[in-house]
Motif scaffolding. Structure first.
Motif, PDB file in Angstrom:
ATOM      1  N   LEU A  43       0.810  -1.221   0.000  1.00  0.00           N
ATOM      2  CA  LEU A  43       0.000   0.000   0.000  1.00  0.00           C
ATOM      3  C   LEU A  43       0.844   1.273   0.000  1.00  0.00           C
ATOM      4  N   LYS A  44       2.064   1.184   0.526  1.00  0.00           N
ATOM      5  CA  LYS A  44       2.947   2.352   0.529  1.00  0.00           C
ATOM      6  C   LYS A  44       3.274   2.804  -0.895  1.00  0.00           C
ATOM      7  N   GLY A  45       3.124   1.906  -1.864  1.00  0.00           N
ATOM      8  CA  GLY A  45       3.363   2.253  -3.260  1.00  0.00           C
ATOM      9  C   GLY A  45       2.326   3.198  -3.828  1.00  0.00           C
ATOM     10  N   GLN A  46       1.186   3.335  -3.156  1.00  0.00           N
ATOM     11  CA  GLN A  46       0.120   4.228  -3.634  1.00  0.00           C
ATOM     12  C   GLN A  46       0.621   5.664  -3.744  1.00  0.00           C
ATOM     13  N   THR A  47       1.361   6.117  -2.751  1.00  0.00           N
ATOM     14  CA  THR A  47       1.883   7.485  -2.767  1.00  0.00           C
ATOM     15  C   THR A  47       2.800   7.703  -3.958  1.00  0.00           C
ATOM     16  N   LEU A  48       3.705   6.773  -4.203  1.00  0.00           N
ATOM     17  CA  LEU A  48       4.613   6.880  -5.347  1.00  0.00           C
ATOM     18  C   LEU A  48       3.837   6.904  -6.652  1.00  0.00           C
ATOM     19  N   CYS A  49       2.868   6.025  -6.786  1.00  0.00           N
ATOM     20  CA  CYS A  49       2.087   5.973  -8.026  1.00  0.00           C
ATOM     21  C   CYS A  49       1.296   7.254  -8.242  1.00  0.00           C
ATOM     22  N   ASP A  50       0.747   7.816  -7.174  1.00  0.00           N
ATOM     23  CA  ASP A  50       0.036   9.098  -7.294  1.00  0.00           C
ATOM     24  C   ASP A  50       0.976  10.208  -7.761  1.00  0.00           C
ATOM     25  N   GLN A  51       2.194  10.207  -7.242  1.00  0.00           N
ATOM     26  CA  GLN A  51       3.175  11.214  -7.637  1.00  0.00           C
ATOM     27  C   GLN A  51       3.634  11.013  -9.073  1.00  0.00           C
ATOM     28  N   ILE A  52       3.737   9.756  -9.502  1.00  0.00           N
ATOM     29  CA  ILE A  52       4.128   9.468 -10.886  1.00  0.00           C
ATOM     30  C   ILE A  52       3.076  10.003 -11.852  1.00  0.00           C
ATOM     31  N   ALA A  99       0.935  12.384 -11.237  1.00  0.00           N
ATOM     32  CA  ALA A  99       0.883  13.845 -11.104  1.00  0.00           C
ATOM     33  C   ALA A  99       1.975  14.545 -11.918  1.00  0.00           C
ATOM     34  N   LEU A 100       3.031  13.827 -12.289  1.00  0.00           N
ATOM     35  CA  LEU A 100       4.088  14.426 -13.118  1.00  0.00           C
ATOM     36  C   LEU A 100       3.543  14.918 -14.454  1.00  0.00           C
ATOM     37  N   ASN A 101       2.518  14.223 -14.938  1.00  0.00           N
ATOM     38  CA  ASN A 101       1.914  14.556 -16.227  1.00  0.00           C
ATOM     39  C   ASN A 101       2.942  14.480 -17.360  1.00  0.00           C
ATOM     40  N   ASP A 102       3.840  13.520 -17.237  1.00  0.00           N
ATOM     41  CA  ASP A 102       4.862  13.268 -18.253  1.00  0.00           C
ATOM     42  C   ASP A 102       4.927  11.752 -18.448  1.00  0.00           C
ATOM     43  N   PRO A 103       4.236  11.229 -19.470  1.00  0.00           N
ATOM     44  CA  PRO A 103       4.162   9.773 -19.634  1.00  0.00           C
ATOM     45  C   PRO A 103       5.515   9.079 -19.762  1.00  0.00           C
ATOM     46  N   GLN A 104       6.466   9.688 -20.439  1.00  0.00           N
ATOM     47  CA  GLN A 104       7.759   9.025 -20.634  1.00  0.00           C
ATOM     48  C   GLN A 104       8.502   8.886 -19.303  1.00  0.00           C
ATOM     49  N   SER A 105       8.594   9.960 -18.547  1.00  0.00           N
ATOM     50  CA  SER A 105       9.245   9.887 -17.232  1.00  0.00           C
ATOM     51  C   SER A 105       8.442   8.997 -16.291  1.00  0.00           C
ATOM     52  N   GLY A 106       7.131   9.085 -16.392  1.00  0.00           N
ATOM     53  CA  GLY A 106       6.270   8.271 -15.546  1.00  0.00           C
ATOM     54  C   GLY A 106       6.464   6.782 -15.785  1.00  0.00           C
ATOM     55  N   MET A 107       6.592   6.394 -17.053  1.00  0.00           N
ATOM     56  CA  MET A 107       6.801   4.981 -17.361  1.00  0.00           C
ATOM     57  C   MET A 107       8.147   4.495 -16.814  1.00  0.00           C
ATOM     58  N   LEU A 108       9.174   5.319 -16.935  1.00  0.00           N
ATOM     59  CA  LEU A 108      10.480   4.944 -16.383  1.00  0.00           C
ATOM     60  C   LEU A 108      10.403   4.773 -14.870  1.00  0.00           C
ATOM     61  N   LEU A 109       9.771   5.713 -14.197  1.00  0.00           N
ATOM     62  CA  LEU A 109       9.649   5.626 -12.747  1.00  0.00           C
ATOM     63  C   LEU A 109       8.790   4.437 -12.330  1.00  0.00           C
ATOM     64  N   LEU A 110       7.724   4.192 -13.070  1.00  0.00           N
ATOM     65  CA  LEU A 110       6.859   3.064 -12.753  1.00  0.00           C
ATOM     66  C   LEU A 110       7.611   1.741 -12.917  1.00  0.00           C
ATOM     67  N   CYS A 111       8.296   1.577 -14.036  1.00  0.00           N
ATOM     68  CA  CYS A 111       9.000   0.320 -14.319  1.00  0.00           C
ATOM     69  C   CYS A 111      10.238   0.112 -13.459  1.00  0.00           C
ATOM     70  N   LEU A 112      10.931   1.190 -13.108  1.00  0.00           N
ATOM     71  CA  LEU A 112      12.191   1.051 -12.386  1.00  0.00           C
ATOM     72  C   LEU A 112      12.078   1.255 -10.876  1.00  0.00           C
ATOM     73  N   CYS A 113      11.014   1.926 -10.429  1.00  0.00           N
ATOM     74  CA  CYS A 113      10.890   2.216  -8.993  1.00  0.00           C
ATOM     75  C   CYS A 113       9.723   1.475  -8.336  1.00  0.00           C
ATOM     76  N   HIS A 114       8.552   1.533  -8.951  1.00  0.00           N
ATOM     77  CA  HIS A 114       7.398   0.908  -8.306  1.00  0.00           C
ATOM     78  C   HIS A 114       7.309  -0.596  -8.570  1.00  0.00           C
ATOM     79  N   VAL A 115       7.412  -0.998  -9.813  1.00  0.00           N
ATOM     80  CA  VAL A 115       7.196  -2.406 -10.163  1.00  0.00           C
ATOM     81  C   VAL A 115       8.120  -3.348  -9.379  1.00  0.00           C
ATOM     82  N   PRO A 116       9.421  -3.051  -9.235  1.00  0.00           N
ATOM     83  CA  PRO A 116      10.287  -4.003  -8.520  1.00  0.00           C
ATOM     84  C   PRO A 116      10.247  -3.900  -6.990  1.00  0.00           C
ATOM     85  N   CYS A 117       9.428  -3.007  -6.431  1.00  0.00           N
ATOM     86  CA  CYS A 117       9.509  -2.774  -4.979  1.00  0.00           C
ATOM     87  C   CYS A 117       9.100  -3.979  -4.128  1.00  0.00           C
TER      88      CYS A 117
END
Length: 179
Positions: free
Chosen positions: A80-89, A91-109
Motif C-alpha cells: 500500500l505504501k506504493g500508492q503514494t509513489l504511483c500518485d506522484q508518478i 501527477a508528473l503529467n509526463d508519460p515518458q518519465s512516468g513509465m520509467l519511474l513506474l517500471c524502475l521504482c514501483h514495479v520491482p519494490c
C-alpha cells in the motif's frame, strides 16, 4: 575516542545480563528503540516499560517474521505504501518519465518480499501491488480500461513487445523457491 553504532541486531539472552555487560564497557541500549518478539514467555521485560513486546511478529531487515496473519498484513501495508509513489508518478503529467519511474521504482519494490516471504502469504499483497501497477499504467497511457490480453502484453519484456510491467503474482513462487 571510538564510537560504535549498532542497528538491527538480534540477541537471545537475559536482558539484564546484556545491559550489565554493556554498561561495564561504557555502552548502553536505547530501550525506546527496542522491540522484543516473543512466543509469550517473556517475563523479564516488565522492568523495562519502554520496550515494545510483540507476540504476533516483527520486521527483520524489512521482512515480516511471525504469525501468518501478521506477515500477510505487513506485506499488504508495504504494498500500500506504493500508492503514494504511483500518485506522484501520475501527477508528473509526463508519460515518458512516468513509465520509467513506474517500471524502475514501483514495479520491482515487492521483489525482495517475493524472495523472502512464502507465496501463500504474499498473495494479497502481490494482487494489491499488481492492481496498483495496472491502474497507474492505464492512467499514464490515458487508457481508462485495458483488457486482460492487453495487460498480459504490457507485462512482457520490451524485447517481446511489452512494457516490462513485471507481475508480482507471477514471480512470487519462482522468486521464493530460487532464493
Amino acid at each position: 575516542m571510538t564510537c560504535f553504532f549498532l542497528d538491527h541486531w538480534m540477541m537471545s539472552c537475559q536482558l539484564s545480563k546484556i545491559c550489565d555487560s554493556m554498561s561495564e564497557v561504557g555502552l548502553s541500549i536505547a530501550m525506546h528503540k527496542c522491540e522484543i518478539f516473543s512466543n509469550g514467555r517473556v517475563t523479564e521485560c516488565r522492568s523495562h516499560q519502554s520496550i515494545r513486546v510483540s507476540s504476533s511478529g516483527t520486521l527483520i531487515l524489512g521482512t515480516p517474521i511471525g504469525q501468518p496473519r501478521f506477515i500477510e498484513s505487513s506485506c499488504s501495508d508495504i504494498a500500500l505504501k506504493g500508492q503514494t509513489l504511483c500518485d506522484q508518478i501520475v501527477a508528473l503529467n509526463d508519460p515518458q518519465s512516468g513509465m520509467l519511474l513506474l517500471c524502475l521504482c514501483h514495479v520491482p519494490c515487492l521483489n525482495y518480499l517475493c524472495r523472502t516471504v512464502a507465496p501463500s502469504l504474499m498473495q494479497s499483497a502481490a494482487t494489491l501491488h499488481d492492481n496498483l501497477s495496472r491502474s497507474t499504467f492505464q492512467q499514464l497511457i490515458k487508457c481508462p480500461e485495458l483488457n486482460d490480453e492487453q495487460w498480459d502484453q504490457a507485462t512482457l519484456p520490451i524485447r517481446f513487445g511489452g512494457f516490462s510491467m513485471l507481475s508480482s503474482q507471477s514471480i512470487s513462487s519462482i522468486a521464493f523457491v530460487s532464493s
